[in-house]
Scaffold this active site. Structure first.
Site, mmCIF file in Angstrom:
data_model
loop_
_atom_site.group_PDB
_atom_site.id
_atom_site.type_symbol
_atom_site.label_atom_id
_atom_site.label_comp_id
_atom_site.label_asym_id
_atom_site.label_seq_id
_atom_site.Cartn_x
_atom_site.Cartn_y
_atom_site.Cartn_z
ATOM 1 N N ARG A 40 0.848 -1.106 -0.140
ATOM 2 C CA ARG A 40 -0.178 0.072 -0.147
ATOM 3 C C ARG A 40 0.918 1.319 -0.024
ATOM 4 O O ARG A 40 0.519 2.145 -0.612
ATOM 5 C CB ARG A 40 -0.923 -0.189 1.167
ATOM 6 C CG ARG A 40 -2.316 0.973 1.122
ATOM 7 C CD ARG A 40 -3.058 0.857 2.094
ATOM 8 N NE ARG A 40 -4.179 -0.429 1.861
ATOM 9 C CZ ARG A 40 -4.417 -1.021 3.081
ATOM 10 N NH1 ARG A 40 -4.332 -0.704 4.478
ATOM 11 N NH2 ARG A 40 -5.251 -1.967 2.908
ATOM 12 N N GLY A 41 2.076 1.215 0.727
ATOM 13 C CA GLY A 41 2.834 2.392 0.566
ATOM 14 C C GLY A 41 3.391 2.680 -0.503
ATOM 15 O O GLY A 41 3.233 3.927 -0.976
#
Lengths: 552, 334
Positions: B273-274
């Site tokens: 997600r980062g």
């Protein structure tokens, strides 16, 4: 002029200022226990001209924000909201304000921010720095008055005619730019980080100018406003010597870079604020920053349970599993449905209840304590002494069980640490695990502390209050990564101890060595806890000492 | 809100403003978490958003602000396809709100007086296509937080209770603000916010004076203050609109993808997600800057916001996450 009459006069001024601009200033933070003077001050509140509502710190959400009137609804009078205390302009009086839970404080703060003309007078009856109005609320209340320790004197009641004139005057009052600068400089010198207090100071100064029927704010207005708003929020003392006489700011004190024109006025504000600082202010400095570490209001120490404690709003759910049904809330949930359900041809009972109507009681409980035992199982621990230590832990576990504490057990040996017993209340399980404690190998203290800290954080997230008990007899010699190096391992353990202290976890170090080791005392101090040297201790003496240290 | 404090008039707090502007350009970035001390302008900035963002076109009277009649849910009972222009919704979620008010629930009055099953939309419906703002997010009750996260993730609100079976779109940007002294957020919750910002009050006297002066001017005469800032505000709005238009055509070169991946690896950020958020945010910033494509300058500018809340906590590293991101940025980008 004594200090008492001075401060009583300040209180009277605060009341008048509040009456001129109640919505803008947000309110009054009155630090005072019940006294004749406080009653006199509160007696003047009707002069503000807002509907007066007295609320309690234990007020629940529905009374704050309003709710549909079920009685009227059932009587066929349609849906009418019952107004909450936060609807519309009002003057709220909050006694015992220091007992306001953080969530209620935050909701009050939101309402004050919303600009609905609300004004709050918080009666803070706290004793000592750790009992205080929640910071979220203190921040929104512009004026602060401290009446503690002032013998009763009469307070001149506000003059309604003067206030009416001042209110009409207020919109036209101008603030010279250099006074703005002076306010900001003074707030900075007092160590006030937030930008709300300087704004509130300016508003108060404008109200003061309006009271004096002036068109412009003067430095005197600002100085008085500073005493009313800034003084009690100071987190550090400004320079004692006026900068005009000092050649350079004293070391350690950040230079406050006086603005041209603003500098002298900032001094005036500072001087007034300093004069208004209560005598015991030094003890209180910094208390307003809120408890990041240990102590504080203990907002994390409250826990939602379903068995005992202070009632919370009920929640939908199925009865059973020990939860208690909230009968009134359940009936209220079922009530609007009766006509509809009768139409469905439900059973001919007086009340058609469905599963989704059930409401369960919830209570807020004081949190349970979690005792995390971190036991040194390395080879350096004498077998016999470790056995005594185990015995002591068992006795403590029994007591912990009686007190309904939870217990977890971490052992460190060889290259790492293991959580042998996750948090539990099962004494039997704990006893068995501890009896099987394997021994031998190096002393990886840092790994033990990392595991303990992780456990403590998870426990805190679940609403428990963790306490760490480290049982060891020597210095660490294994690092976090499993390599052996005594100096580095000690350094790591020491740094971890500091983080545990920063977390606010209570800690106790039990030195089970033959001779107390000074390094362990240092470690205990770094964790912010005590160190108990217990040479030749048998199980019972050890447990008694630990229990005393925990409760003391 | 008539005459909210203009967004353009907020002094400093560049990272917070950047994060909010980026989500306005690309709502897909996810929410924004603003953590900081009291009195630093967190709420002011979020409440100023509504006036900054361009209005949305919606079917008149639609409870979920649907853009076309086909998107409007059946239960709304709309038949007439009349459009209207409304300000982007910025909905305040009060603390202590009940589940009913968030998701919507049975319309009690209609149930009681007319015996009808009708749905009364909640805050999630009103926030569709806009922003949902939670002040003091760390004090919100856990079950409400879980519910919000679930809806924010799926973009749909499903109500299955009290004999109702209702679903409606609920796509919104979640903005949370809080004070770290009141308690930390659960890591699971942290991770769901796209960007996170730390705010502090300005350290220089000049900036502080400017804040106070503007606020004072605004308090004395909101209308005149807003009028004085209208031009700057309009320019900012135009820039956001232009960036939105440019966003689609903007490509991210392989080098940029590689940079994002290298950064996340070096920081040990959990999950992918980062990387995704970092890339989306950098692309939105490139669109805002008018750049040709996503470059290192943009990645560098958004990396702290996109990554600082995704790091594993290192018990031995006392420096804050911001310092760690900065250090790794220097290591990876040289």
């Amino acid at each position: 002029m004594t200090e008492a009459t001075d401060r009583a006069a300040l209180a009277a001024t605060a009341l008048a200022v509040l009456a001129v601009d109640p919505g803008g200033l947000g309110g009054l933070w009155l630090r005072a226990r019940a006294s004749a003077l406080r009653e006199a001050l509160l007696g003047g509140l009707p002069a503000i001209g807002l509907p007066l509502r007295r609320i309690s710190p234990a007020i629940v959400g529905t009374s704050l924000e309003g709710t549909p009137d079920l009685v009227a609804l059932l009587a066929g009078r349609g849906l009418r909201p019952v107004a909450g205390v936060l609807d519309g302009p009002a003057l709220l009086v909050l006694p015992m304000a220091e007992r306001t839970p953080p969530a209620t404080a935050a909701r009050l703060a939101q309402a004050l921010d919303a600009g609905r003309g609300l004004c709050l007078v918080a009666l803070d009856e706290g004793i000592g720095p750790e009992e205080r109005l929640p910071p979220a609320l203190a921040e929104r209340l512009g004026l602060v008055v401290d009446l503690d320790g002032i013998a009763a004197t009469a307070l001149p009641p506000p003059d309604p005619a003067r206030i009416a004139t001042a209110r009409a005057r207020l919109p036209q009052v101008a603030t010279p730019v250099e006074l703005c600068t002076a306010t900001v400089a003074a707030a900075a010198a007092l160590g006030i980080d937030s930008l709300r207090p300087p704004q509130q100071t300016l508003r108060a100064a404008r109200a003061l100018a309006a009271l004096a029927d002036r068109a412009t704010v003067t430095a005197d207005d600002l100085a008085l406003a500073g005493a009313l708003v800034l003084a009690a929020r100071a987190t550090r003392f400004p320079d004692a010597a006026p900068p005009a006489e000092a050649d350079a700011p004293p070391p350690g004190e950040p230079a406050q870079a006086p603005e041209p024109g603003g500098g002298r006025m900032a001094d005036a504000v500072l001087a007034a604020a300093r004069a208004a600082l209560p005598a015991d202010a030094l003890d209180r400095l910094g208390a307003g920053r809120g408890g990041r570490g240990a102590g504080g209001a203990g907002s994390g120490a409250a826990r939602r349970g379903n068995r005992r404690g202070r009632p919370l709003p009920s929640r939908p759910g199925a009865p059973g599993s020990g939860a208690r049904l909230d009968l009134v809330a359940t009936l209220a949930a079922a009530a609007p449905w009766q006509r509809l359900r009768k139409g469905e041809g439900a059973a001919p009972l007086p009340l058609a209840l469905r599963r989704q109507d059930f409401r369960l009681r919830r209570f807020e409980d004081r949190s349970d304590r979690l005792l995390i035992f971190v036991v040194d199982a390395s080879g350096s621990a004498a077998v016999a002494r470790l056995a005594e230590a185990k015995g002591a832990v068992e006795i403590l576990l029994a007591a912990a069980y009686a007190r309904r504490d939870h217990v977890a057990l971490i052992a460190f040996r060889g290259a790492g640490a293991d959580i042998l017993l996750p948090p539990t209340r099962s004494l039997v399980q704990a006893r068995r695990r501890l009896a099987d404690l394997p021994g031998g190998g190096g002393t990886p203290l840092a790994s033990g502390l990392v595991a303990a800290r992780g456990l403590a954080q998870r426990a805190r997230a679940q609403g428990m209050t963790p306490t760490l008990i480290l049982l060891t007899d020597g210095r660490p010699n294994v690092r976090l990564d499993g390599t052996g190096a005594r100096a580095a391992a000690q350094d790591e353990a020491m740094r971890l101890a500091a983080t545990i202290r920063a977390d606010g976890t209570d800690a106790l170090v039990v030195d089970a060595g033959l001779r107390p080791h000074p390094w362990l005392a240092t470690l205990g101090a770094a964790m912010g806890g005590r160190t108990l040297p217990l040479p030749r201790a048998e199980a019972r003496g050890l447990s008694a000492a630990v229990a005393a240290a925990l409760d003391g | 809100m008539p005459n909210a404090f203009p967004f353009a008039a907020i002094v400093g707090q560049d990272e917070m403003k950047q994060a909010l502007i980026l989500t306005a350009i690309d709502p897909g970035i996810g929410g924004v978490l603003v953590f900081g001390d009291r009195g630093t302008g967190k709420s002011t900035a979020v409440r100023a958003l509504a006036a900054l963002l361009p209005p949305i076109e919606m079917v008149a009277g639609c409870p979920v602000n649907a853009p076309t009649l086909a998107d409007s849910p059946d239960w709304a009972g709309l038949t007439e396809d009349r459009r209207e222009s409304r300000p982007t919704p910025v909905i305040d979620l009060p603390l202590g709100v009940t589940e009913d008010r968030v998701t919507g629930a049975l319309d009690i009055e209609r149930a009681l007086t007319r015996g009808e099953l009708a749905f009364q939309p909640g805050l999630l419906a009103r926030a569709n296509r806009g922003y949902l703002y939670i002040d003091e997010v760390n004090l919100l009750e856990d079950h409400i937080v879980d519910l919000l996260l679930d809806v924010a993730q799926t973009g749909e609100n499903v109500v299955e209770r009290e004999g109702l079976s209702i679903r409606h779109p609920a796509r919104f940007v979640l903005v949370g603000s809080g004070n770290p002294e009141e308690g930390e957020l659960r890591p699971q919750l942290l991770d769901r916010f796209g960007l996170s910002v730390e705010v502090a009050s300005p350290a220089e006297i000049d900036a502080r004076v400017e804040v106070i002066r503007r606020r004072d001017d605004y308090d004395r005469d909101p209308a005149a203050f807003c009028a004085a800032w209208a031009e700057t505000q309009a320019a900012l709005q135009a820039r956001i609109l232009a960036a939105r238009a440019r966003l689609r055509g903007l490509d991210a070169p392989d080098a940029a993808l590689r940079d994002c991946a290298a950064l996340c690896l070096a920081l040990g950020a959990d999950g992918l997600r980062g990387e995704l958020t970092l890339l989306r945010a950098a692309r939105a910033l490139a669109a805002y800057d008018g750049a040709e494509g996503v470059g290192r300058a943009q990645i560098r500018a958004v990396a702290p916001s996109a990554l600082r809340h995704r790091l594993r906590r290192d018990p031995l590293d006392e420096s804050g996450s911001t310092a760690r991101v900065a250090r790794v940025l220097d290591e990876v980008f040289g």
